[in-house]
Design a protein around this motif. Sequence first.
Motif, PDB file in Angstrom:
ATOM      1  N   ASN A 104      12.893   4.571   3.325  1.00  0.00           N
ATOM      2  CA  ASN A 104      14.034   4.632   2.415  1.00  0.00           C
ATOM      3  C   ASN A 104      13.950   3.582   1.306  1.00  0.00           C
ATOM      4  N   ILE A 105      12.943   2.716   1.358  1.00  0.00           N
ATOM      5  CA  ILE A 105      12.731   1.722   0.301  1.00  0.00           C
ATOM      6  C   ILE A 105      11.806   2.345  -0.744  1.00  0.00           C
ATOM      7  N   PRO A 106      12.261   2.483  -1.997  1.00  0.00           N
ATOM      8  CA  PRO A 106      11.421   3.083  -3.035  1.00  0.00           C
ATOM      9  C   PRO A 106      10.171   2.233  -3.304  1.00  0.00           C
ATOM     10  N   ALA A 107       9.053   2.897  -3.492  1.00  0.00           N
ATOM     11  CA  ALA A 107       7.791   2.202  -3.784  1.00  0.00           C
ATOM     12  C   ALA A 107       7.916   1.336  -5.040  1.00  0.00           C
ATOM     13  N   ALA A 108       8.727   1.765  -5.995  1.00  0.00           N
ATOM     14  CA  ALA A 108       8.900   1.013  -7.242  1.00  0.00           C
ATOM     15  C   ALA A 108       9.538  -0.358  -7.002  1.00  0.00           C
ATOM     16  N   GLU A 109      10.229  -0.532  -5.889  1.00  0.00           N
ATOM     17  CA  GLU A 109      10.865  -1.809  -5.561  1.00  0.00           C
ATOM     18  C   GLU A 109       9.911  -2.783  -4.875  1.00  0.00           C
ATOM     19  N   MET A 110       8.773  -2.291  -4.433  1.00  0.00           N
ATOM     20  CA  MET A 110       7.836  -3.104  -3.646  1.00  0.00           C
ATOM     21  C   MET A 110       6.843  -3.816  -4.568  1.00  0.00           C
ATOM     22  N   LEU A 111       7.330  -4.833  -5.251  1.00  0.00           N
ATOM     23  CA  LEU A 111       6.526  -5.618  -6.177  1.00  0.00           C
ATOM     24  C   LEU A 111       6.161  -6.951  -5.544  1.00  0.00           C
TER      25      LEU A 111
ATOM     26  N   THR B 217       2.570   0.575   3.861  1.00  0.00           N
ATOM     27  CA  THR B 217       2.493  -0.666   4.613  1.00  0.00           C
ATOM     28  C   THR B 217       2.437  -1.836   3.637  1.00  0.00           C
ATOM     29  N   ALA B 218       2.645  -3.028   4.160  1.00  0.00           N
ATOM     30  CA  ALA B 218       2.662  -4.219   3.311  1.00  0.00           C
ATOM     31  C   ALA B 218       1.943  -5.377   3.977  1.00  0.00           C
TER      32      ALA B 218
ATOM     33  N   ASN C   3       0.868  -1.176   0.000  1.00  0.00           N
ATOM     34  CA  ASN C   3       0.000   0.000   0.000  1.00  0.00           C
ATOM     35  C   ASN C   3       0.905   1.225   0.000  1.00  0.00           C
ATOM     36  N   SER C   4       1.035   1.888  -1.161  1.00  0.00           N
ATOM     37  CA  SER C   4       1.960   3.009  -1.288  1.00  0.00           C
ATOM     38  C   SER C   4       1.462   4.273  -0.592  1.00  0.00           C
TER      39      SER C   4
ATOM     40  N   LEU D 222       0.846 -11.528   7.562  1.00  0.00           N
ATOM     41  CA  LEU D 222       0.838 -10.354   8.428  1.00  0.00           C
ATOM     42  C   LEU D 222       0.402  -9.174   7.563  1.00  0.00           C
ATOM     43  N   GLU D 223      -0.525  -8.396   8.058  1.00  0.00           N
ATOM     44  CA  GLU D 223      -1.047  -7.275   7.289  1.00  0.00           C
ATOM     45  C   GLU D 223      -0.709  -5.959   7.974  1.00  0.00           C
ATOM     46  N   GLU D 224      -0.657  -4.906   7.186  1.00  0.00           N
ATOM     47  CA  GLU D 224      -0.373  -3.544   7.658  1.00  0.00           C
ATOM     48  C   GLU D 224       0.967  -3.452   8.371  1.00  0.00           C
ATOM     49  N   VAL D 225       1.971  -4.156   7.828  1.00  0.00           N
ATOM     50  CA  VAL D 225       3.327  -4.073   8.357  1.00  0.00           C
ATOM     51  C   VAL D 225       3.958  -2.798   7.811  1.00  0.00           C
ATOM     52  N   LYS D 226       4.538  -1.999   8.682  1.00  0.00           N
ATOM     53  CA  LYS D 226       5.171  -0.753   8.256  1.00  0.00           C
ATOM     54  C   LYS D 226       6.381  -1.053   7.377  1.00  0.00           C
ATOM     55  N   VAL D 227       6.597  -0.176   6.379  1.00  0.00           N
ATOM     56  CA  VAL D 227       7.728  -0.310   5.463  1.00  0.00           C
ATOM     57  C   VAL D 227       8.640   0.902   5.654  1.00  0.00           C
TER      58      VAL D 227
END
Length: 70
Positions: free
Chosen positions: A38-45, A17-18, A12-13, A30-35
Amino acid sequence: MEIKRAVLKVFNSVAYTASIQLAGDYKSMLEEVKVARNIPAAEMLAGRNLGVWFFDDHNTKDTLVIAVYS
């Protein structure tokens, strides 16, 4: 404190959260884990491997995605 491996299911950009599945645990997510920001949203595939830091082993809400890798 412990670092575990996981797989990204949904990111969830807006909330940054992830939803993740821990490595070796195929029954629960696990839901709504904080991200970490410093991790770019484009990397969260979906399907990417993650490093997840558990600050408290007894409280799954106290976790943070600290790394993403393939």
